[in-house]
Design an enzyme around this catalytic site. Structure first.
Site, PDB file in Angstrom:
ATOM      1  N   TRP A 123       0.833  -1.213   0.000  1.00 22.98           N
ATOM      2  CA  TRP A 123       0.000   0.000   0.000  1.00 22.98           C
ATOM      3  C   TRP A 123       0.861   1.254   0.000  1.00 22.98           C
ATOM      4  O   TRP A 123       0.334   2.363  -0.027  1.00 22.98           O
ATOM      5  CB  TRP A 123      -0.909   0.009   1.233  1.00 22.98           C
ATOM      6  N   LYS A 124       2.164   1.068   0.126  1.00 16.46           N
ATOM      7  CA  LYS A 124       3.097   2.210   0.201  1.00 16.46           C
ATOM      8  C   LYS A 124       2.635   3.179   1.284  1.00 16.46           C
ATOM      9  O   LYS A 124       2.237   2.751   2.361  1.00 16.46           O
ATOM     10  CB  LYS A 124       3.234   2.865  -1.178  1.00 16.46           C
ATOM     11  N   HIS A 142      12.912  -2.190  -2.433  1.00 20.91           N
ATOM     12  CA  HIS A 142      12.055  -1.616  -3.474  1.00 20.91           C
ATOM     13  C   HIS A 142      12.782  -0.455  -4.165  1.00 20.91           C
ATOM     14  O   HIS A 142      13.566   0.265  -3.544  1.00 20.91           O
ATOM     15  CB  HIS A 142      10.727  -1.120  -2.869  1.00 20.91           C
ATOM     16  N   GLU A 194      11.145  -6.024 -10.622  1.00 17.96           N
ATOM     17  CA  GLU A 194      10.350  -4.810 -10.820  1.00 17.96           C
ATOM     18  C   GLU A 194      11.210  -3.763 -11.520  1.00 17.96           C
ATOM     19  O   GLU A 194      11.891  -2.957 -10.857  1.00 17.96           O
ATOM     20  CB  GLU A 194       9.884  -4.266  -9.469  1.00 17.96           C
ATOM     21  N   GLY A 209       4.806   2.238 -11.229  1.00 15.87           N
ATOM     22  CA  GLY A 209       4.265   3.547 -10.865  1.00 15.87           C
ATOM     23  C   GLY A 209       3.643   4.297 -12.020  1.00 15.87           C
ATOM     24  O   GLY A 209       3.615   3.829 -13.169  1.00 15.87           O
ATOM     25  N   GLY A 245       1.174  -2.623  -7.200  1.00 17.29           N
ATOM     26  CA  GLY A 245       1.061  -1.390  -6.434  1.00 17.29           C
ATOM     27  C   GLY A 245      -0.339  -0.821  -6.567  1.00 17.29           C
ATOM     28  O   GLY A 245      -1.265  -1.195  -5.841  1.00 17.29           O
TER      29      GLY A 245
HETATM   30  C1  PEP Z   1       5.554  -1.146  -7.352  1.00 23.59           C
HETATM   31  O1  PEP Z   1       5.767   0.053  -7.133  1.00 23.59           O
HETATM   32  O2  PEP Z   1       6.205  -2.038  -6.774  1.00 23.59           O
HETATM   33  C2  PEP Z   1       4.524  -1.507  -8.314  1.00 23.59           C
HETATM   34  C3  PEP Z   1       4.467  -2.758  -8.768  1.00 23.59           C
HETATM   35  O3  PEP Z   1       3.683  -0.502  -8.627  1.00 23.59           O
HETATM   36  P1  PEP Z   1       2.579  -0.465  -9.789  1.00 23.59           P
HETATM   37  O4  PEP Z   1       1.894  -1.784  -9.823  1.00 23.59           O
HETATM   38  O5  PEP Z   1       1.672   0.651  -9.377  1.00 23.59           O
HETATM   39  O6  PEP Z   1       3.321  -0.181 -11.051  1.00 23.59           O
END
Ligand code: PEP
Length: 288
Positions: free
Chosen positions: A13-14, A110, A182, A188, A250
């Site tokens: 959830w950051k 991350h 990632e 993002g 995310g």
């Molecule tokens: C993340 O930031 O680890 C990520 C997977 O984000 P998103 O799915 O929003 O790209």
């Protein structure tokens, strides 16, 4: 082709959600998991401030599938930790504190932490070793930058990150490690989803790096997942790649409905597991 490791889907959830929002989200997730028969590990990474509240929502009785009814297992994760057990580290959180809050898995390395908070391959390794020694599972994030990709050095960049992060971790403990590929250019807002074939190629690099550092059996224990702009509409594209053991999401996991959509689409498209090949200790059922 069948899948040899239990599927794993996680969401961080950051820096989002109050405790009340966490309760509402987890109530919805629990209700779904109580009726679903998908045999998948689902890990939720709330902010530190909501961990204790989230743990109360995910007590073992509420989160584990029973022996006669397979279903999703819900795991509580933290987004970071310090490698020291305690001490003068203003603003930091130790593994003891995470265990005290009911956490069972911790996210390390991350991209945002590497980019903005001075996380390095070496600090990730210190944290991973401390977490595993204390009995926590880990999800270790690795990934190439836009520039690495342009210069065609992504394989060596990612292999190095993996080897440094996993150094010294006993081979048997790799069953409690998830490696999340990632790429920085994929995550993002403004991120560009990686093509499944690209993911497949880097996942093979990761597995090869682990084979070199920990031997074939150790390498097979690790689950390797992809993260970067995945949502319910695209989850199936990765599920059909045999090197992809799951997803880390995310934005699409910020609502329980969004996360459930990703899990269901991934599991619907994933090849069945070969139960005799499941290396994950304590995993009694076939994967989704
Ligand atoms: C993340 O930031 O680890 C990520 C997977 O984000 P998103 O799915 O929003 O790209």
């Amino acid at each position: 082709m069948s899948r040899s490791r239990r599927a794993w889907i996680g969401t961080s959830w950051k820096m989002n959600k109050t405790r009340a929002e966490a309760v509402a989200y987890l109530a919805e997730l629990r209700e779904w998991s109580g009726t679903s028969s998908l045999d998948v590990d689902v890990a939720i990474f709330p902010p530190f401030t909501a961990l204790a509240t989230a743990a109360a929502q995910l007590t073992p009785a509420r989160r584990a599938p029973s022996a006669d009814r397979p279903g999703p297992s819900l795991h509580l994760g933290a987004q970071n930790m310090h490698w020291q057990a305690n001490g003068a580290q203003t603003g930091e959180i130790s593994v003891t504190m995470l265990l005290d809050c009911g956490v069972s898995i911790v996210e390390l390395g991350h991209y945002e932490r590497r980019q903005h908070y001075g996380e390095t391959d070496y600090s990730v390794n210190l944290k991973a070793s401390a977490a595993i020694t204390a009995g926590l599972q880990t999800v270790i994030c690795v990934g190439d930058s836009e520039q690495d990709r342009q210069y065609a050095v992504a394989p060596e960049v990612v292999a190095r990150q993996v080897k440094v992060a996993a150094r010294g971790i006993p081979s048997h403990a790799l069953a409690s490690v998830v490696l999340a590929y990632e790429p920085a250019w994929a995550i993002g807002t403004g991120g560009q989803q990686a093509e499944p074939a690209e993911v497949e190629a880097i996942h093979r690099v990761i597995r090869t790096a682990l084979r070199q550092s920990h031997g074939p059996q150790g390498a097979e224990r690790v689950r390797v997942v992809y993260g970067g702009s995945v949502d319910a509409a695209s989850a199936d594209r990765y599920a059909t790649q045999t090197t992809v053991d799951g997803l880390f999401v995310g934005r699409s996991g910020l609502t329980a409905t969004g996360l459930i959509g990703v899990i269901e689409e991934f599991c619907a498209a994933a090849p069945d597991a070969a139960s005799e090949l499941v290396f994950l200790e304590g995993s009694a059922h076939d994967s989704c």
